[in-house]
Design a protein around this motif. Structure first.
Motif, PDB file in Angstrom:
ATOM      1  N   ILE A 154      14.374  75.088 -52.954  1.00 24.83           N
ATOM      2  CA  ILE A 154      14.771  75.977 -54.053  1.00 24.83           C
ATOM      3  C   ILE A 154      13.984  75.654 -55.318  1.00 24.83           C
ATOM      4  O   ILE A 154      13.460  76.552 -55.992  1.00 24.83           O
ATOM      5  N   PRO A 208      21.005  80.051 -58.687  1.00 27.36           N
ATOM      6  CA  PRO A 208      20.586  79.079 -57.663  1.00 27.36           C
ATOM      7  C   PRO A 208      20.589  77.620 -58.105  1.00 27.36           C
ATOM      8  O   PRO A 208      20.411  76.726 -57.278  1.00 27.36           O
ATOM      9  N   TRP A 239      20.171  81.256 -51.097  1.00 29.56           N
ATOM     10  CA  TRP A 239      19.255  81.350 -52.234  1.00 29.56           C
ATOM     11  C   TRP A 239      17.803  81.127 -51.824  1.00 29.56           C
ATOM     12  O   TRP A 239      16.888  81.713 -52.411  1.00 29.56           O
TER      13      TRP A 239
END
Length: 263
Positions: A154, A208, A239
């Motif tokens: 992420i 996120p 995400w």
């Protein structure tokens, strides 16, 4: 696939050549964690706990969060921006590999190095200095490692997005700095998300950032158990999937923009 594994290896060896910097970094992170320890100790005062969290648990959370940061943190956004501004990206695009995937592999090689030469020795040092509430459960460690890989993904995706903005902005360094501050704050690195106002917690459920630091740290500190862990991991996976969309779209538009500039 072998060429990308080689990229990971090369990046790891490059970091190994400058490992002295990371020994210094361990000391700096330890001092940083110590500062947070005394800060939270002052905040707690004579209170045994705040919102069910003791000062030792808070110290453990902060230590885990900062040492986990050593794994997921990278400067890919800055590297991409510099390559775009200097025109080096044009050369990279004609090489026989995917540019963005190459950057991810470079970040992974750096992250693996940081994990073994920074996170692990750093955490041991912190554990010797401060009182941490840690139980080394193999299942918990396994789930923490999975969550850490997701957090790296992420964070790297956000770095890719930020770096690619250099295609459309003359200078996006301010944008990069702002992104880092936002991530450090809203990921739960400096303050656990449960300490935020309820309305802020509700907002962050749709962002996120907690998938970067808060979820892995809470898993390791055993602040999440059972179904909560599964929800946290699912949150990260969702995400990761969502962020692939803007990266693909911006990269497609950026390459067209580059062709126009070069033509």
């Amino acid at each position: 696939m072998s060429k990308y594994i080689e990229i990971i290896r090369i990046r790891f060896l490059m970091m190994l050549a400058y490992r002295t910097n990371y020994y210094t970094g361990i000391v700096i992170y330890t001092i940083n964690i110590g500062a947070y320890y005394f800060l939270w100790k002052a905040i707690y005062g004579h209170q045994g706990s705040i919102q069910g969290v003791s000062v030792n648990q808070m110290t453990t959370y902060v230590a885990i969060a900062w040492m986990a940061r050593a794994f997921y943190f990278n400067n890919l956004d800055r590297e991409i921006a510099e390559e775009i501004v200097e025109g080096k990206v044009a050369i990279e695009l004609i090489r026989p590999y995917n540019y963005l995937l190459t950057k991810v592999m470079q970040g992974l090689g750096e992250g693996i190095f940081r994990f073994f030469f920074f996170s692990i020795p750093g955490f041991i040092l912190v554990a010797l200095i401060f009182r941490l509430d840690v139980s080394f459960n193999l299942k918990t460690l396994g789930l923490f490692l999975i969550a850490s890989v997701f957090s790296f993904t992420i964070n790297t995706q956000l770095n890719l997005l930020t770096g690619l903005m250099a295609f459309f902005l003359q200078n996006n360094m301010g944008f990069i700095q702002a992104k880092r501050v936002i991530i450090d704050l809203f990921s739960g690195l400096t303050i656990p998300i449960t300490f935020f106002p309820v309305w802020a917690q509700d907002v962050m459920k749709y962002l996120p950032f907690q998938g970067i630091s808060y979820i892995p740290s809470m898993i390791f500190a055993e602040g999440m158990k059972g179904e909560l862990i599964l929800r946290g991991l699912l949150f990260q996976v969702i995400w990761i999937s969502i962020l692939c969309i803007p990266i693909t779209l911006i990269w497609y538009k950026a390459k067209k923009h580059l062709v126009i500039q070069g033509g």
